[in-house]
Motif scaffolding. Structure first.
Motif, mmCIF file in Angstrom:
data_model
loop_
_atom_site.group_PDB
_atom_site.id
_atom_site.type_symbol
_atom_site.label_atom_id
_atom_site.label_comp_id
_atom_site.label_asym_id
_atom_site.label_seq_id
_atom_site.Cartn_x
_atom_site.Cartn_y
_atom_site.Cartn_z
ATOM 1 N N SER A 168 20.554 -11.991 138.279
ATOM 2 C CA SER A 168 21.653 -12.128 139.232
ATOM 3 C C SER A 168 22.113 -10.780 139.771
ATOM 4 O O SER A 168 22.433 -10.652 140.962
ATOM 5 N N SER A 182 20.093 -21.476 142.365
ATOM 6 C CA SER A 182 19.721 -20.506 141.333
ATOM 7 C C SER A 182 20.507 -20.726 140.048
ATOM 8 O O SER A 182 19.938 -20.800 138.952
ATOM 9 N N PHE A 183 21.811 -20.853 140.156
ATOM 10 C CA PHE A 183 22.633 -20.993 138.964
ATOM 11 C C PHE A 183 22.437 -22.348 138.291
ATOM 12 O O PHE A 183 22.525 -22.449 137.062
ATOM 13 N N GLU A 184 22.152 -23.370 139.080
ATOM 14 C CA GLU A 184 21.881 -24.682 138.487
ATOM 15 C C GLU A 184 20.631 -24.645 137.624
ATOM 16 O O GLU A 184 20.598 -25.215 136.524
ATOM 17 N N ALA A 195 14.382 -19.531 139.835
ATOM 18 C CA ALA A 195 15.300 -19.562 138.695
ATOM 19 C C ALA A 195 14.619 -20.158 137.468
ATOM 20 O O ALA A 195 14.876 -19.723 136.335
ATOM 21 N N TYR A 197 21.509 -21.450 134.373
ATOM 22 C CA TYR A 197 22.466 -21.836 133.341
ATOM 23 C C TYR A 197 22.386 -23.324 133.011
ATOM 24 O O TYR A 197 22.399 -23.713 131.834
ATOM 25 N N MET A 222 22.596 -19.460 145.977
ATOM 26 C CA MET A 222 23.436 -19.248 144.802
ATOM 27 C C MET A 222 23.536 -20.520 143.959
ATOM 28 O O MET A 222 23.364 -20.486 142.736
ATOM 29 N N THR A 223 23.788 -21.646 144.612
ATOM 30 C CA THR A 223 23.961 -22.898 143.871
ATOM 31 C C THR A 223 22.674 -23.333 143.185
ATOM 32 O O THR A 223 22.675 -23.700 142.004
#
Length: 255
Positions: free
Chosen positions: A175, A74-76, A158, A79, A71-72
Motif C-alpha cells: 500500500s 485492493s483492500f478487499e 492484491a 485484508y 483502492m476498494t
C-alpha cells in the motif's frame, strides 16, 4: 487451471455475508474518494479555475473514479482475503467441498472487482449530483466496463500480495510502496507532461496511468489512437495478474 460454475457460489456467499455490513462499507468506500473530490476538486479547483477549457473537476473526476475502484478492490483482496484465509479458515472449508481452490480464489477476485465497481459507481453518482457528467450515455456504459477490468486487475494483484503475506503488517509494503506512488504519479490529480522524462517513463509501467488515461478520454469523449495501446496494456495485465494470482494463492492454500 480448473475453473467451474462454482465460482458463482463463492461470489454469492460473499454477497450474502456482505449484506450485514452494506451501510458501513458503502460509507467507508465513499470517504476517501469524496475527500479527494472536495479538497482537490472544489478547494484547489477554485484556484486553478478552468483546466483544458473545462472546470478542474472534469479533469479530476475520471481519475478519482478509477482510484476508488483500485483502492476498494485492493483492500478487499488483501485484508478481506487474509481474514478469510488465516483467521476464519474459510478457504479450508471451501476446498473441502466440490469447490476447487481455483474457484474459491477466482470467486473472491470477482467479488473484489464487484466491490470496486460499487465504489466507483457511487463516486460517479456523487459526481453527477455535483454537476460533473460523462459526455454521453455510451460513456457511462464504457466507464462501467472499464471499472470491471480495473477491479479484476487490482483484485488479482492484491491476491498475489496476499499469497505471500505472513501477517497484516506485510500489506503496508504494497500500500505504501506501490498503491500510494501510483495514486500521485499516474495523472490522477495533475497531468504528467511537466514531469522529468524519467518520471514519465516510470509512469508508463504503472497500470493506473493507463486506466486513468482511458477513463478520462471516455468521460470527456476525447478518443485517440493511443487508447488502443493503453487498453491492450490493461487487458494483458488483467490476464497475467489473474492467472498468476490464482496460481500463487492455490499454492498457498494447498500445501
Amino acid at each position: 487451471m480448473n475453473f467451474s460454475y462454482r465460482i458463482a457460489y463463492v461470489f454469492w456467499r460473499n454477497l450474502v455475508s456482505y449484506k450485514r455490513f452494506v451501510l458501513t462499507t458503502f460509507l467507508a468506500s465513499l470517504i476517501q474518494p469524496l475527500f479527494y473530490l472536495v479538497t482537490f476538486g472544489i478547494g484547489m479547483g477554485a484556484y486553478i479555475g478552468y483546466f483544458g477549457g473545462k472546470p478542474y473537476l472534469y479533469f479530476l473526476v475520471p481519475g478519482v473514479l478509477i482510484t476508488s475502484v483500485m483502492m476498494t478492490a485492493s483492500f478487499e483482496c488483501m485484508y478481506g482475503t487474509f481474514v478469510k484465509m488465516v483467521h476464519e479458515k474459510l478457504y479450508d472449508s471451501l476446498i473441502a467441498t466440490p469447490v476447487s481452490a481455483e474457484d474459491a480464489v477466482a470467486g473472491d477476485i470477482a467479488w473484489g472487482a464487484f466491490r470496486g465497481l460499487v465504489s466507483g459507481g457511487l463516486m460517479m453518482i456523487v459526481a453527477i449530483f455535483m454537476g460533473i457528467l460523462p459526455v454521453s450515455p455510451l460513456s457511462v456504459v464504457l466507464l462501467i466496463l472499464l471499472m470491471v477490468f480495473v477491479g479484476v486487475l487490482f483484485s488479482s494483484l492484491a491476491m498475489i500480495v496476499t499469497s505471500f503475506a505472513p501477517n497484516f503488517d506485510f500489506f503496508n509494503y504494497y500500500s505504501e510502496l506501490v498503491i500510494t506512488p501510483m495514486l500521485f504519479f499516474s495523472g490522477v490529480f495533475f497531468p504528467l507532461d511537466k514531469f522529468p522524462g524519467w518520471m514519465k517513463t516510470l509512469s508508463l509501467f504503472m497500470p493506473l496511468t493507463h486506466a486513468v488515461a482511458i477513463s478520462r478520454a471516455v468521460f470527456l469523449g476525447s478518443y485517440n489512437r493511443g487508447l488502443i495501446f493503453q487498453f491492450l496494456v490493461i487487458f494483458i495485465l488483467v490476464a497475467a495478474a489473474f492467472v498468476v494470482g490464482v496460481k500463487l494463492m492455490k499454492k498457498r492454500l494447498i500445501k
